[in-house]
Design an enzyme around this catalytic site. Structure first.
Site, PDB file in Angstrom:
ATOM      1  N   HIS A   4      -3.258  -1.044  -3.019  1.00  0.00           N
ATOM      2  CA  HIS A   4      -4.470  -0.257  -2.850  1.00  0.00           C
ATOM      3  C   HIS A   4      -4.532   0.869  -3.872  1.00  0.00           C
ATOM      4  O   HIS A   4      -3.596   1.652  -4.011  1.00  0.00           O
ATOM      5  CB  HIS A   4      -4.526   0.336  -1.438  1.00  0.00           C
ATOM      6  N   ASP A  40      -4.022  -4.430   6.234  1.00  0.00           N
ATOM      7  CA  ASP A  40      -4.467  -5.320   5.155  1.00  0.00           C
ATOM      8  C   ASP A  40      -3.346  -6.307   4.832  1.00  0.00           C
ATOM      9  O   ASP A  40      -2.176  -5.946   4.762  1.00  0.00           O
ATOM     10  CB  ASP A  40      -4.834  -4.511   3.911  1.00  0.00           C
ATOM     11  N   SER A  60       0.857  -1.180   0.000  1.00  0.00           N
ATOM     12  CA  SER A  60       0.000   0.000   0.000  1.00  0.00           C
ATOM     13  C   SER A  60       0.894   1.230   0.000  1.00  0.00           C
ATOM     14  O   SER A  60       1.749   1.357  -0.866  1.00  0.00           O
ATOM     15  CB  SER A  60      -0.952  -0.028   1.205  1.00  0.00           C
TER      16      SER A  60
END
Length: 331
Positions: free
Chosen positions: A34, A126, A7
């Site tokens: 992301h 995540d 990310s």
């Protein structure tokens, strides 16, 4: 099969990693980062130029190819179905689609011990649960050294949930990864995926209604609401701090806290705008009243003064807040 999740700060980490991978790399690589839903991703071009391996945008229905980097596109989960890429518009996870957890879980279901999961730089958590699913199915976990990562949140969260000896700076990680993919996969029989893992993989594919599988009398409402749809969240999977709403949106406790923080901040900025507008309107009405020698002018003046004072207090509070690292870069 190698699955890479990143990310904030992840582009540079991915570039460094693929730079050291050789042309004869024998495994398919899946990359999830992301991205905002309406974004146009240049990540395949960036990674293709960074090393010798070709990088392409993942395509629904296309077989995975060894030695090729398959990059999840914006607004789609990248899943695997019998060696074929499956792009899903399933429910977001912690506000993300594509989500690292969704790809990691799908790889664990599809390939079990033949999967290597890699968590790179990023904010929040995540990938942490998905990496655990890979290990549960006999796969290997690798994590970028949090001290090297531009944003250590994802690596630290992964290590907090899954123990692994493979924690390295990115360039070392790439060299070790090349050795691991050439190591024969253990032939010992691996237990089938758990019902909970299969359920979550199904939800990522088609948004199975959660209340059809986890009824309220078994899993009572958590008392929290889903930031995506406003529905009731229930805690699922027997894991502390892992929530889903009835239509499938998933949230970790950390991501849920961040979402509520942003929602609270948005509400405060809305309140500030309303106070400024109310003060401006009260001043205009004050001027009109005084121009007509109307007695209400003093009341409008008091209203404007109160609104200005409240707005300045709120403005000082908002401007004094330090944004958390990675907040604007995690989507």
């Amino acid at each position: 099969m190698v699955v890479l999740g990143a990310s904030a700060g992840g582009v540079e980490a991915l570039r460094q990693l693929v730079r050291v991978l050789p042309a004869d790399f024998p495994a398919a690589i899946l990359v999830v980062m992301h991205l905002a839903p309406g974004a146009t991703s240049a990540l395949p071009q960036i990674l293709g130029r960074a090393g010798v391996l070709p990088a392409v945008a993942a395509a629904h229905g296309r077989p995975l190819a060894p030695g090729v980097i398959h990059v999840a596109p914006p607004d789609r989960h990248l899943l695997i179905d019998d060696g074929v890429q499956f792009l899903s518009h399933g429910p977001t996870e912690s506000g993300h689609r594509p989500a690292v957890n969704a790809t990691f879980r799908s790889a664990a279901v599809a390939a079990g011990p033949a999967v290597i999961g890699v968590v790179l730089s990023g904010a929040l958590d995540d990938g942490a649960l998905g990496l655990g699913s890979i290990v549960e199915r006999g796969g290997v976990a690798m994590v970028q050294d949090p001290e090297e990562a531009l944003y250590p949140g994802m690596p630290e969260s992964a290590l907090a949930r899954t123990s692994t000896e493979h924690v390295y700076p990115v360039e070392v990680l790439g060299k070790v990864l090349d050795k691991l993919v050439r190591t024969p996969v253990p032939t010992a029989e691996v237990p089938p995926p758990s019902p909970a893992l299969l359920l979550e993989d199904r939800i990522a594919r088609d948004g199975v209604r959660l209340d059809a599988v986890v009824p309220d009398d078994v899993t009572p409402p958590s008392g929290h609401s889903c930031p995506d749809c406003g529905g009731t969240l229930v805690e699922v999977g027997g894991r502390d701090g892992h929530y889903r709403c009835r239509i499938g949106h998933a949230w970790s406790a950390e991501a849920l806290l961040r979402a509520h923080d942003l929602e609270f901040e948005r509400a405060l900025w809305t309140a500030l705008r309303s106070l400024d507008e109310k003060a401006a309107l009260a001043r205009r009405m004050q001027e009109n009243a005084y121009g007509r020698a109307a007695p209400a002018g003093g009341r409008y003046e008091n209203t404007a003064r109160e609104c200005v004072a409240a707005a300045e207090t709120l403005r000082r509070f908002l401007l004094a807040q330090d944004p958390e690292p990675g907040r604007d870069h995690d989507r």
